[in-house]
Design a protein around this motif. Structure first.
Motif, PDB file in Angstrom:
ATOM      1  N   VAL A  87     -20.405  47.795  84.148  1.00  0.00           N
ATOM      2  CA  VAL A  87     -21.782  47.918  83.562  1.00  0.00           C
ATOM      3  C   VAL A  87     -21.946  46.933  82.554  1.00  0.00           C
ATOM      4  N   ALA A  88     -20.517  46.563  81.880  1.00  0.00           N
ATOM      5  CA  ALA A  88     -20.537  45.683  80.564  1.00  0.00           C
ATOM      6  C   ALA A  88     -20.671  44.301  81.087  1.00  0.00           C
ATOM      7  N   ASP A  89     -20.205  44.143  82.393  1.00  0.00           N
ATOM      8  CA  ASP A  89     -20.653  42.802  83.092  1.00  0.00           C
ATOM      9  C   ASP A  89     -21.993  42.630  83.340  1.00  0.00           C
ATOM     10  N   ILE A  90     -22.500  43.842  83.889  1.00  0.00           N
ATOM     11  CA  ILE A  90     -24.074  43.395  84.223  1.00  0.00           C
ATOM     12  C   ILE A  90     -24.842  43.163  82.999  1.00  0.00           C
ATOM     13  N   LEU A  91     -24.544  44.026  81.889  1.00  0.00           N
ATOM     14  CA  LEU A  91     -25.492  43.756  80.663  1.00  0.00           C
ATOM     15  C   LEU A  91     -24.995  42.307  80.090  1.00  0.00           C
ATOM     16  N   ALA A  92     -23.634  41.900  79.964  1.00  0.00           N
ATOM     17  CA  ALA A  92     -23.298  40.837  79.315  1.00  0.00           C
ATOM     18  C   ALA A  92     -24.046  39.617  80.293  1.00  0.00           C
ATOM     19  N   ASN A  93     -24.149  39.709  81.591  1.00  0.00           N
ATOM     20  CA  ASN A  93     -24.797  38.719  82.366  1.00  0.00           C
ATOM     21  C   ASN A  93     -26.445  38.676  81.818  1.00  0.00           C
ATOM     22  N   PHE A  94     -26.926  39.848  81.850  1.00  0.00           N
ATOM     23  CA  PHE A  94     -28.311  40.051  81.520  1.00  0.00           C
ATOM     24  C   PHE A  94     -28.765  39.470  80.249  1.00  0.00           C
ATOM     25  N   MET A  95     -27.757  39.421  79.259  1.00  0.00           N
ATOM     26  CA  MET A  95     -28.015  38.860  77.970  1.00  0.00           C
ATOM     27  C   MET A  95     -27.984  37.392  78.113  1.00  0.00           C
ATOM     28  N   ILE A  96     -27.033  36.950  78.919  1.00  0.00           N
ATOM     29  CA  ILE A  96     -26.801  35.265  79.017  1.00  0.00           C
ATOM     30  C   ILE A  96     -28.116  34.787  79.656  1.00  0.00           C
ATOM     31  N   ARG A  97     -28.415  35.410  80.699  1.00  0.00           N
ATOM     32  CA  ARG A  97     -29.463  34.957  81.279  1.00  0.00           C
ATOM     33  C   ARG A  97     -30.824  34.946  80.689  1.00  0.00           C
ATOM     34  N   GLN A  98     -30.932  35.877  79.736  1.00  0.00           N
ATOM     35  CA  GLN A  98     -32.151  35.780  78.622  1.00  0.00           C
ATOM     36  C   GLN A  98     -31.965  34.924  77.683  1.00  0.00           C
ATOM     37  N   ARG A  99     -30.741  34.271  77.571  1.00  0.00           N
ATOM     38  CA  ARG A  99     -30.476  33.328  76.323  1.00  0.00           C
ATOM     39  C   ARG A  99     -30.500  33.881  75.215  1.00  0.00           C
ATOM     40  N   VAL A 100     -29.918  35.171  74.880  1.00  0.00           N
ATOM     41  CA  VAL A 100     -30.207  35.880  73.482  1.00  0.00           C
ATOM     42  C   VAL A 100     -28.576  35.953  73.017  1.00  0.00           C
ATOM     43  N   THR A 101     -27.481  35.348  73.771  1.00  0.00           N
ATOM     44  CA  THR A 101     -26.301  35.715  73.192  1.00  0.00           C
ATOM     45  C   THR A 101     -25.393  34.561  74.015  1.00  0.00           C
ATOM     46  N   GLU A 102     -24.049  34.282  73.453  1.00  0.00           N
ATOM     47  CA  GLU A 102     -23.281  33.408  74.153  1.00  0.00           C
ATOM     48  C   GLU A 102     -21.945  34.176  74.486  1.00  0.00           C
ATOM     49  N   PRO A 103     -21.213  33.629  75.718  1.00  0.00           N
ATOM     50  CA  PRO A 103     -20.069  34.191  75.951  1.00  0.00           C
ATOM     51  C   PRO A 103     -18.880  33.955  75.136  1.00  0.00           C
ATOM     52  N   LEU A 104     -17.739  34.822  75.197  1.00  0.00           N
ATOM     53  CA  LEU A 104     -16.598  34.636  74.507  1.00  0.00           C
ATOM     54  C   LEU A 104     -15.671  34.459  75.188  1.00  0.00           C
ATOM     55  N   GLN A 105     -14.512  33.558  74.834  1.00  0.00           N
ATOM     56  CA  GLN A 105     -13.348  33.009  75.390  1.00  0.00           C
ATOM     57  C   GLN A 105     -13.666  32.613  77.043  1.00  0.00           C
ATOM     58  N   HIS A 106     -12.795  33.425  77.615  1.00  0.00           N
ATOM     59  CA  HIS A 106     -12.879  33.076  79.363  1.00  0.00           C
ATOM     60  C   HIS A 106     -13.931  33.927  79.921  1.00  0.00           C
ATOM     61  N   PHE A 107     -14.914  34.587  79.250  1.00  0.00           N
ATOM     62  CA  PHE A 107     -16.094  35.292  80.150  1.00  0.00           C
ATOM     63  C   PHE A 107     -16.554  34.261  81.230  1.00  0.00           C
ATOM     64  N   GLU A 108     -16.735  34.756  82.463  1.00  0.00           N
ATOM     65  CA  GLU A 108     -17.307  33.973  83.376  1.00  0.00           C
ATOM     66  C   GLU A 108     -18.387  34.673  84.123  1.00  0.00           C
ATOM     67  N   ARG A 109     -19.553  33.986  84.269  1.00  0.00           N
ATOM     68  CA  ARG A 109     -20.897  34.633  84.525  1.00  0.00           C
ATOM     69  C   ARG A 109     -20.845  34.954  86.043  1.00  0.00           C
ATOM     70  N   SER A 110     -21.085  36.179  86.246  1.00  0.00           N
ATOM     71  CA  SER A 110     -21.252  36.720  87.780  1.00  0.00           C
ATOM     72  C   SER A 110     -22.580  36.649  88.320  1.00  0.00           C
ATOM     73  N   ILE A 111     -22.874  36.467  89.479  1.00  0.00           N
ATOM     74  CA  ILE A 111     -24.217  36.546  90.255  1.00  0.00           C
ATOM     75  C   ILE A 111     -24.784  38.042  90.209  1.00  0.00           C
ATOM     76  N   PRO A 112     -25.657  38.436  89.517  1.00  0.00           N
ATOM     77  CA  PRO A 112     -26.610  39.535  89.382  1.00  0.00           C
ATOM     78  C   PRO A 112     -26.629  40.311  90.746  1.00  0.00           C
ATOM     79  N   GLY A 113     -26.479  41.603  90.792  1.00  0.00           N
ATOM     80  CA  GLY A 113     -26.416  42.380  91.884  1.00  0.00           C
ATOM     81  C   GLY A 113     -28.086  42.543  92.359  1.00  0.00           C
ATOM     82  N   CYS A 114     -28.319  42.936  93.535  1.00  0.00           N
ATOM     83  CA  CYS A 114     -29.688  42.944  94.181  1.00  0.00           C
ATOM     84  C   CYS A 114     -29.946  44.247  94.711  1.00  0.00           C
TER      85      CYS A 114
END
Length: 396
Positions: A369-396
């Protein structure tokens, strides 16, 4: 049959499986699981009371230093502590802050009317808490709610009570299935244990019944769902007392050890009369006696029935009408109703399915769930990733 229908409709806890035959006997050789409670400071950085203009006091936990605020609203009967593991996970992935609040009638929150759990009242509570926290300069806020809290998040968003709202995330609540399940809710509540002999037994029940499938999360979050039968004090307040005493004990033991290393003799510096020996100063032994008495539920949900329909009625259309970017996280395909199915096809919101968990999705799989929310925020361009966090493809 009725309980199985409840599970399918509303994601309610399944009945525990009973081991039989050689498989059950084999479990006797496994190490016994630890069901002792865990203090909140392993996951949150601060706990404080937010006093609103009406004088009500809302208990809030927070972590994170910068970025948008994920404002968490728990489900009925749960508490802010249900967001502990998720908060620690998501703040390690992206720049954000987490704020989890005990809603009216829950956890350590104290209001003038703990029984008013109407959608209107609790929505205003959210707005009042945010006003008290941030005054005239609120940060960008993403409302995240589970079950009842998800419904309250939608009501709050639609009423425009969060002027800086940049996102809405709803976890495992859909109008159609929720409304269908209400007729059986009283039966489900009556089927739960009413009293637990110890806090450990309550945590064990939560895991074995499937209410919370993640043992670590159950150990921190169940504390907020209980209160002492003897004193009426909440489980989280009791653990607060124990935690403070344990910290004092550990400090005293460390000082004694340091004195021994410096060459001080216990014979030259005897302990005061009545002081416990270092062997009795461990947190484990101190906690056993402190938390070993009977507990019941912090809130009697059966008395809130008159508010249930108000939480969920019209929820799908309200959710779809919210102008902020939206995400729906569900534990299974069967929970989508007609309005949401059409909305999904029209691309009005993002949907993620995590069928390998129970109703408490964010507790069972906090990392996902944290991964989903983190990617959601990055896609909306309201935050930046930390360290080695890698974006994942959103679920469908």
């Amino acid at each position: 049959m009725e309980k199985e229908m409840m599970k399918q409709k509303f994601g309610l806890p399944p009945m525990p499986q009973i081991a039989t035959g050689s498989a059950g006997k084999g479990r006797n050789f496994k190490r016994k699981k630890d069901y002792s409670p865990i203090y909140w400071d392993k996951y949150f950085e601060n706990k404080h009371d937010v006093i609103t203009a009406s004088g009500d006091s809302f208990c809030a936990y927070e972590c994170g230093k910068e970025g948008p605020v994920l404002f968490f609203l728990h489900g009925g009967g749960f508490s802010a502590l249900s967001w502990a593991l998720l908060s620690a996970e998501v703040t390690s992935m992206v720049k954000c802050r987490c704020m989890a609040v005990d809603l009216r009638g829950h956890g350590d929150t104290v209001t003038s009317d703990d029984l008013d759990l109407s959608a209107e009242r609790m929505s205003r509570d959210v707005g009042d808490v945010l006003t008290s926290l941030y005054r005239d300069d609120p940060p960008p806020i993403i409302l995240v709610g589970h079950s009842m809290g998800g419904a309250i998040a939608v009501h709050t968003a639609v009423q425009g009570l969060v002027p800086t709202l940049i996102g809405l995330a709803v976890i495992d609540v859909v109008e159609g299935t929720a409304m269908d399940a209400l007729s059986s809710m009283q039966s489900f509540l009556r089927g739960r244990p009413k009293i637990f002999d110890t806090m450990e037994k309550a945590i064990e029940w939560a895991v074995r019944s499937g209410q919370i499938q993640n043992l670590q999360s159950a150990r921190v979050s169940m504390v907020g769902q209980l209160k002492s039968l003897e004193s009426g004090e909440t489980g989280s307040h009791e653990l607060e007392h124990y935690h403070g005493n344990s910290s004092d004990m550990i400090t005293e033991e460390e000082e004694l050890e340091q004195e021994a290393e410096d060459g001080s003799s216990s014979a030259q510096s005897p302990q005061p009369s009545g002081s416990p020996s270092p062997s009795l100063l461990s947190p484990t032994s101190a906690g056993t006696g402190c938390l070993n008495h009977r507990y019941t539920w912090r809130i009697d949900l059966s008395k809130t029935e008159k508010f249930w329909e108000g939480w969920f009625e019209g929820l799908s259309k309200k959710f779809l009408s919210c102008p902020a970017p939206k995400i729906l996280i569900l534990a299974g395909h069967d929970r989508l109703d007609k309005d949401l199915t059409i909305g999904q096809m029209q691309g009005k919101f993002q949907i993620n399915l995590l069928p390998q968990c129970g109703h408490a999705v964010h507790e069972d799989l906090p990392d996902k769930v944290a991964d989903i929310l983190a990617n959601f925020m990055i896609r909306q361009r309201v935050t930046e990733p930390l360290q080695h966090f890698e974006r994942s493809i959103p679920g469908c």
